[in-house]
Scaffold this active site. Structure first.
Site, PDB file in Angstrom:
ATOM      1  N   LYS A  65      -2.964  -1.526   7.432  1.00  0.00           N
ATOM      2  CA  LYS A  65      -4.382  -1.190   7.390  1.00  0.00           C
ATOM      3  C   LYS A  65      -5.168  -2.033   8.384  1.00  0.00           C
ATOM      4  O   LYS A  65      -6.059  -1.518   9.075  1.00  0.00           O
ATOM      5  CB  LYS A  65      -4.913  -1.414   5.975  1.00  0.00           C
ATOM      6  CG  LYS A  65      -6.402  -1.144   5.824  1.00  0.00           C
ATOM      7  CD  LYS A  65      -6.846  -1.380   4.393  1.00  0.00           C
ATOM      8  CE  LYS A  65      -8.345  -1.128   4.243  1.00  0.00           C
ATOM      9  NZ  LYS A  65      -8.805  -1.345   2.852  1.00  0.00           N
ATOM     10  N   HIS A  87      -3.859  -9.488   2.854  1.00  0.00           N
ATOM     11  CA  HIS A  87      -5.294  -9.662   3.066  1.00  0.00           C
ATOM     12  C   HIS A  87      -5.461 -10.713   4.158  1.00  0.00           C
ATOM     13  O   HIS A  87      -5.079 -11.866   3.986  1.00  0.00           O
ATOM     14  CB  HIS A  87      -5.978 -10.124   1.784  1.00  0.00           C
ATOM     15  CG  HIS A  87      -6.005  -9.061   0.739  1.00  0.00           C
ATOM     16  ND1 HIS A  87      -6.293  -9.312  -0.593  1.00  0.00           N
ATOM     17  CD2 HIS A  87      -5.784  -7.718   0.821  1.00  0.00           C
ATOM     18  CE1 HIS A  87      -6.247  -8.189  -1.274  1.00  0.00           C
ATOM     19  NE2 HIS A  87      -5.938  -7.210  -0.443  1.00  0.00           N
ATOM     20  N   ARG A 108       0.864  -1.179   0.000  1.00  0.00           N
ATOM     21  CA  ARG A 108       0.000   0.000   0.000  1.00  0.00           C
ATOM     22  C   ARG A 108       0.902   1.231   0.000  1.00  0.00           C
ATOM     23  O   ARG A 108       1.974   1.223   0.608  1.00  0.00           O
ATOM     24  CB  ARG A 108      -0.910   0.008   1.219  1.00  0.00           C
ATOM     25  CG  ARG A 108      -1.929  -1.146   1.231  1.00  0.00           C
ATOM     26  CD  ARG A 108      -2.831  -1.079   2.434  1.00  0.00           C
ATOM     27  NE  ARG A 108      -3.827  -2.150   2.403  1.00  0.00           N
ATOM     28  CZ  ARG A 108      -3.659  -3.353   2.933  1.00  0.00           C
ATOM     29  NH1 ARG A 108      -2.534  -3.648   3.564  1.00  0.00           N
ATOM     30  NH2 ARG A 108      -4.605  -4.280   2.851  1.00  0.00           N
ATOM     31  N   ARG A 141      -1.256  -3.082  -6.620  1.00  0.00           N
ATOM     32  CA  ARG A 141      -1.680  -4.256  -5.859  1.00  0.00           C
ATOM     33  C   ARG A 141      -2.648  -5.089  -6.703  1.00  0.00           C
ATOM     34  O   ARG A 141      -2.573  -6.324  -6.725  1.00  0.00           O
ATOM     35  CB  ARG A 141      -2.345  -3.808  -4.555  1.00  0.00           C
ATOM     36  CG  ARG A 141      -1.378  -3.122  -3.605  1.00  0.00           C
ATOM     37  CD  ARG A 141      -2.071  -2.528  -2.404  1.00  0.00           C
ATOM     38  NE  ARG A 141      -2.837  -3.486  -1.642  1.00  0.00           N
ATOM     39  CZ  ARG A 141      -2.314  -4.395  -0.823  1.00  0.00           C
ATOM     40  NH1 ARG A 141      -0.993  -4.467  -0.695  1.00  0.00           N
ATOM     41  NH2 ARG A 141      -3.079  -5.232  -0.152  1.00  0.00           N
ATOM     42  N   TYR A 165      -1.472 -20.160  10.857  1.00  0.00           N
ATOM     43  CA  TYR A 165      -0.953 -21.333  10.164  1.00  0.00           C
ATOM     44  C   TYR A 165      -0.478 -20.965   8.767  1.00  0.00           C
ATOM     45  O   TYR A 165       0.615 -21.319   8.333  1.00  0.00           O
ATOM     46  CB  TYR A 165      -2.041 -22.398  10.100  1.00  0.00           C
ATOM     47  CG  TYR A 165      -1.655 -23.638   9.334  1.00  0.00           C
ATOM     48  CD1 TYR A 165      -0.706 -24.531   9.849  1.00  0.00           C
ATOM     49  CD2 TYR A 165      -2.227 -23.918   8.099  1.00  0.00           C
ATOM     50  CE1 TYR A 165      -0.356 -25.677   9.138  1.00  0.00           C
ATOM     51  CE2 TYR A 165      -1.886 -25.050   7.389  1.00  0.00           C
ATOM     52  CZ  TYR A 165      -0.944 -25.925   7.914  1.00  0.00           C
ATOM     53  OH  TYR A 165      -0.600 -27.045   7.204  1.00  0.00           O
ATOM     54  N   HIS A 199      -1.898   2.910  -5.762  1.00  0.00           N
ATOM     55  CA  HIS A 199      -2.543   1.764  -5.113  1.00  0.00           C
ATOM     56  C   HIS A 199      -2.872   0.666  -6.122  1.00  0.00           C
ATOM     57  O   HIS A 199      -3.027  -0.504  -5.759  1.00  0.00           O
ATOM     58  CB  HIS A 199      -3.821   2.235  -4.415  1.00  0.00           C
ATOM     59  CG  HIS A 199      -4.275   1.322  -3.315  1.00  0.00           C
ATOM     60  ND1 HIS A 199      -4.871   0.112  -3.547  1.00  0.00           N
ATOM     61  CD2 HIS A 199      -4.207   1.442  -1.970  1.00  0.00           C
ATOM     62  CE1 HIS A 199      -5.172  -0.475  -2.414  1.00  0.00           C
ATOM     63  NE2 HIS A 199      -4.775   0.312  -1.431  1.00  0.00           N
TER      64      HIS A 199
END
Length: 413
Positions: free
Chosen positions: A272, A364, A245, A340, A374, A337
């Site tokens: 974020k 994310h 970002r 991404r 994990y 941006h």
């Protein structure tokens, strides 16, 4: 008739005594040394006493002014004690009412949000929207009485100005404030729910991004021709190679880079989703940082503002997009941006990498915290290979774009 010197020099005695002025005004000197202005007057043949305040908070002149006001009230057939009691009650009621306005509750809510672990940019924008749009419209209304119609009036005024997206953001802020008020029993409902279906829908906007690999190569190659600073060139390359970002890139610090394991570790405060994130660094990113170190390695930020010689201030939040415009790319073509989205699309289209690894690289976060922990460990090795592939892919596309450009020039010659 008293003088200011007499009032000032009055000393306490064993008993309370009075120093008379005129027309009922006198100074009461108490055994503690406290001096109080009072006035004797008669209403319907009954003596009453009015207290004006303490000396020296009120001077002799101010006490006389108050006495004269009281005498005028008496002359008009009123009682100054009752008159001033009413005024004090009105002031108190106004003060209490002010505590119950939408503005008062909104500022309480804002203070709470400012203390939370949120980005400074979010806090600033929220406060700015509140003070710019919401408070001037409904701030003075009683919090418990703000209705859906009051909110609709504010929203329709924004729609008339074309601020549809802003309108929806403001309704979201108001909803948070109303829910805060419900918790503190200041009202029982959230009127924003009644606005559903009554507002214009904002047009869906996506960040402009490159979705063609040849255009991606042309953009990366064009960075070399950018006439700005070497630091900005490096920032643009780093943006494409690592697709963070923009705020994460701008606030990248040298202390966050571990060159023994080739990893960039971003703290939760800068992310974020407020969770720490690691970015594996490929060979091209490492070479870029190594070349940049003599220029900015003495300071805090990897990509500092050109106005900060000490490197203690990061690039501005518009610097990357401004540089792209200077390169000749329009806002509709590419945005900081948007890389991404570019990386996500092309990595998924390659079918070389698991979707979960790509999502982890994009930071994310999985809603299942156990699975998230994990996956963070499971996909790190894959992400390292993927990042090197991506950097090689970008640089390879840039080389191909340069070759095509040279061939076009040769044909023209």
């Amino acid at each position: 008739m008293l003088t200011e010197m007499q009032v000032k020099n009055a000393k306490p005695e064993e008993k309370i005594y009075r120093l008379k002025d005129e027309a009922g005004l006198y100074l009461e000197v108490r055994t503690t040394g406290k001096k109080v202005w009072r006035m004797r007057y008669w209403i319907a043949g009954r003596e009453r006493v009015l207290t004006f305040g303490d000396y020296p908070l009120f001077s002799l002149r101010e006490a006389r002014d108050r006495r004269d006001i009281a005498r005028r009230i008496i002359a008009d057939g009123g009682d100054p004690a009752d008159k001033w009691a009413e005024e004090r009650a009105a002031v108190k009621a106004a003060e209490e009412a002010a505590k119950d306005t939408f503005e008062a509750v909104a500022l309480e809510w804002l203070a709470m949000r400012q203390s939370e672990n949120l980005s400074d940019r979010y806090k600033h924008k929220t406060e700015w929207r509140l003070r710019k749009y919401i408070l001037p419209s409904i701030g003075k209304l009683r919090f418990s009485e703000v209705s859906a119609l009051d909110l609709l009036g504010m929203c329709k005024a924004l729609e008339a100005r074309g601020l549809v997206e802003t309108e929806h953001r403001l309704v979201g802020i108001c909803s948070q404030i109303f829910r805060y008020g419900i918790i503190w029993q200041k009202r029982t409902d959230d009127p924003t729910y009644s606005l559903r279906g009554a507002l214009m829908s904002p047009s869906v906007r996506h960040f402009s991004s490159i979705q063609d690999k040849s255009l991606l190569g042309e953009f990366y190659d064009a960075i070399e021709s950018y006439t700005g600073s070497e630091v900005m060139k490096a920032a643009l390359r780093f943006l494409v190679l690592n697709f963070p970002r923009p705020g994460e890139l701008r606030h990248a610090e040298w202390s966050e880079f571990d060159f023994e394991v080739n990893m960039w570790s971003i703290s939760a405060e800068k992310m974020k989703m407020k969770r720490p994130h690691v970015v594996p660094l490929g060979s091209h990113s490492l070479a870029l940082l190594e070349a940049l170190r003599p220029l900015t390695g003495h300071g805090r930020y990897v990509f500092p503002s050109p106005r900060s010689r000490a490197g203690s201030v990061p690039l501005s939040d518009i610097a990357l997009n401004v540089a792209m415009r200077a390169m000749g790319y329009e806002q509709e073509e590419v945005s900081a941006h948007g890389f991404r989205h570019t990386a996500s699309t092309m990595l998924n289209e390659s079918r070389l990498w698991s979707p979960d690894a790509i999502e982890r690289q994009l930071a994310h976060v999985d809603s299942n915290k156990v699975r998230e922990t994990y996956n963070a460990a499971e996909y790190l090795d894959e992400r390292k290979r993927m990042k090197q592939w991506w950097e090689d892919f970008v640089v390879g596309q840039a080389a191909a774009a340069r070759m095509r450009a040279n061939e076009r020039r040769e044909r023209i010659v």
